[in-house]
Enzyme design. Structure first.
Site, PDB file in Angstrom:
ATOM      1  N   ASP A  40      40.867 -44.469  27.707  1.00  0.00           N
ATOM      2  CA  ASP A  40      41.953 -44.497  29.033  1.00  0.00           C
ATOM      3  C   ASP A  40      43.084 -45.421  28.795  1.00  0.00           C
ATOM      4  O   ASP A  40      43.172 -46.382  28.295  1.00  0.00           O
ATOM      5  CB  ASP A  40      41.118 -45.052  30.245  1.00  0.00           C
ATOM      6  CG  ASP A  40      39.541 -44.636  30.256  1.00  0.00           C
ATOM      7  OD1 ASP A  40      39.235 -43.827  29.622  1.00  0.00           O
ATOM      8  OD2 ASP A  40      39.227 -45.131  31.271  1.00  0.00           O
ATOM      9  N   TYR A  99      37.139 -53.449  30.637  1.00  0.00           N
ATOM     10  CA  TYR A  99      37.228 -51.960  30.657  1.00  0.00           C
ATOM     11  C   TYR A  99      38.448 -51.495  31.668  1.00  0.00           C
ATOM     12  O   TYR A  99      39.230 -52.434  31.918  1.00  0.00           O
ATOM     13  CB  TYR A  99      36.014 -51.806  31.796  1.00  0.00           C
ATOM     14  CG  TYR A  99      34.646 -51.172  31.108  1.00  0.00           C
ATOM     15  CD1 TYR A  99      34.662 -51.559  29.607  1.00  0.00           C
ATOM     16  CD2 TYR A  99      33.685 -50.599  31.521  1.00  0.00           C
ATOM     17  CE1 TYR A  99      33.735 -51.218  28.894  1.00  0.00           C
ATOM     18  CE2 TYR A  99      32.398 -50.029  30.857  1.00  0.00           C
ATOM     19  CZ  TYR A  99      32.539 -50.507  29.526  1.00  0.00           C
ATOM     20  OH  TYR A  99      31.555 -50.016  28.805  1.00  0.00           O
TER      21      TYR A  99
HETATM   22  C1  FRU Z   1      36.511 -43.879  31.639  1.00  0.00           C
HETATM   23  C2  FRU Z   1      36.093 -45.017  31.531  1.00  0.00           C
HETATM   24  C3  FRU Z   1      36.105 -45.978  32.609  1.00  0.00           C
HETATM   25  C4  FRU Z   1      35.733 -47.414  32.112  1.00  0.00           C
HETATM   26  C5  FRU Z   1      36.150 -46.996  30.580  1.00  0.00           C
HETATM   27  C6  FRU Z   1      35.383 -47.774  29.563  1.00  0.00           C
HETATM   28  O1  FRU Z   1      36.773 -43.040  30.442  1.00  0.00           O
HETATM   29  O2  FRU Z   1      34.278 -44.825  31.181  1.00  0.00           O
HETATM   30  O3  FRU Z   1      35.197 -45.837  33.713  1.00  0.00           O
HETATM   31  O4  FRU Z   1      36.362 -48.397  32.647  1.00  0.00           O
HETATM   32  O5  FRU Z   1      36.283 -45.839  30.366  1.00  0.00           O
HETATM   33  O6  FRU Z   1      36.112 -47.927  28.408  1.00  0.00           O
END
Ligand code: FRU
Length: 483
Positions: A40, A99
């Site tokens: 992300d 995250y």
């Molecule tokens: C979406 C996700 C989020 C999380 C992150 C972890 O792709 O699963 O919900 O914060 O990626 O890398």
């Protein structure tokens, strides 16, 4: 992986970074990890003229691992710098991964909010209802480069009691003098939703509302976002667990947007229709921000978690995944449109112009081109062939993107259109992004061709069109040097 551990280990992976950078599938005008894994986009903002693009990153592994926040900056969307990673898991609230999260500017500082992931390992857990913590953490920075002390602002005790341990991806925005924070969540009945909190000082947050449609809409929502454009409010989210339909929800998870209405008295939201943001194979976790010119810009992960198709060819070369091109969002006739950021025009070289009838098969040397087509009359059928085995075909109100072997398991995605008026294809070494009818629809996919010297041609086309065509240069990247 705290900063010290990262610094100590960084030199050991020089070969991996060299190998990654030499790979023929490296994209020219998309952001990728220097090596390792990217997912992300995070913390998007423009601060004192500089755009900051942070991202979910495992620097030493081209696979799923403990996340840190990687970091690129740019002033013009052509020259990019790789910066030192911005956030590391280094405290009890985020020890198993920093995250996804956002950036929010206030009083000359950037405030970041992200999810600290903690996985308990003392015994067996399902990691949905128990065995995990997802903490909401606040961090400030005065320059976007150095993070100050972490502060825990929300944890499971503050989330509604009927939530599972999956509550994450904060997005902060301001409205009517208040600050709001949204989280994606899964409740104990496996219903996805967004949770809304409100604050005056960015430290103390009180719960406002759970936002979700009346009917079941997936078991979990990730990466929510909310903004108002031209008087219309939209809630972006990535619902997981929606049933597949003929021309909708063809991917394992969705990334889309609801229209939303706010009750001006209570501040609460109700949702209207949901529409997928992109109809291709690889588009997820979109995040938006408003830049200093007032543009609402979107970047997404050009990937799809848990997809049945793969990206193994680049993983074998020490890197995996990328972000989409930056897109500017606008609203016309109530519709949300996505178009490439104007700055992408700086990459254009060698303009060619013809009509579809006069178009003869074009050879491409390196697959990096922009092809724009504008119909001069009503089109009922059209087929565009590009790269080795990619076909964009329109027939009876359905536009299909079909891939052969170069799709690595990606076969066909479709979108229904009232008519096909225009489209633009952006082809990069290992990706294709299509903007349809002025940005009403988009289709984004990775593609792994064996050779980059290829042909582009049309067949079965019953209407004439203007065709414009450019070669595209790559981004100018300034990579970090090994210390
Ligand atoms: C979406 C996700 C989020 C999380 C992150 C972890 O792709 O699963 O919900 O914060 O990626 O890398």
């Amino acid at each position: 992986m705290d900063r010290e551990w990262y610094d100590r280990n960084y030199p050991k992976y020089e070969d991996m970074r060299m190998q990654a950078k030499k790979d023929g599938n490296r994209l020219r005008y998309h952001l990728m990890p220097p090596a390792g894994w990217m997912n992300d986009p995070n913390g998007l903002c423009q601060f004192q003229g500089v755009y900051h693009i942070y991202f979910q990153y495992t620097p030493f592994l081209a696979g799923w691992g403990t996340k840190i926040w990687g970091h690129y900056t740019t002033r013009d969307w052509v020259h990019f710098r790789e910066e030192e990673p911005f956030l590391f898991p280094d405290c009890v609230w985020d020890r198993d991964g920093v995250y996804s999260g956002c950036a929010f500017e206030k009083d000359g500082e950037i405030h970041y909010f992200y999810t600290g992931n903690v996985k308990l390992s003392d015994r067996q857990y399902d990691y949905i209802r128990e065995g995990r913590e997802q903490n909401t953490i606040h961090v400030k920075s005065s320059d976007g480069m150095t993070a100050q002390a972490k502060q825990l602002v929300l944890s499971h005790a503050d989330y509604p009691k009927d939530m599972t341990k999956h509550v994450r991806d904060p997005k902060v925005f301001a409205k009517h003098g208040n600050c709001y924070l949204l989280l994606g969540a899964r409740d104990k009945e496996d219903r996805g939703c967004a949770l809304l909190f409100c604050s005056k000082d960015l430290e103390h947050w009180s719960y406002v509302q759970r936002i979700a449609p009346q009917e079941y809409f997936g078991y979990m929502w990730e990466c929510p976002d909310l903004f108002t454009l031209n008087g219309k409010t939209f809630l972006l989210a990535c619902p997981q667990g929606l049933p597949k339909k003929e021309h909708c929800c063809q991917n394992v998870y969705q990334c889309g947007c609801f229209t939303a209405k706010q009750d001006s008295q209570k501040g609460t939201y109700t949702l209207g229709e949901f529409k997928e943001l992109d109809k291709g194979f690889d588009f997820y976790a979109a995040q938006t921000f408003e830049d200093e010119y007032g543009r609402r810009i979107l970047l997404a992960w050009m990937g799809m978690p848990d997809a049945e198709y793969d990206n193994d060819v680049t993983a074998c070369e020490g890197w995996i995944h990328a972000l989409t091109m930056p897109r500017v969002l606008t609203v016309t006739d109530g519709k949300l449109l996505q178009n490439p950021l104007k700055e992408m025009e700086q990459l254009r070289r060698n303009k060619r112009h013809t009509t579809l009838r006069a178009f003869v098969c074009q050879e491409t040397k390196d697959c990096c081109f922009e092809l724009h087509l504008e119909f001069l009359e009503h089109a009922r059928a059209m087929t565009l062939w590009l790269r080795e085995d990619v076909m964009l075909g329109y027939q009876d109100g359905v536009l299909a993107l079909c891939l052969g072997k170069s799709g690595c398991g990606r076969r066909k995605r479709t979108v229904c259109l009232k008519e096909l008026r225009s489209f633009t294809v952006f082809s990069d070494t290992s990706s294709v992004e299509v903007f349809i009818n002025g940005g009403e629809e988009t289709m984004t996919t990775r593609v792994y061709s064996e050779s980059l010297e290829q042909k582009v041609w049309f067949s079965d086309t019953d209407a004439d069109a203007q065709v414009q065509w450019y070669d595209l240069d790559g981004y100018k990247m300034q990579w970090k040097l090994c210390k």
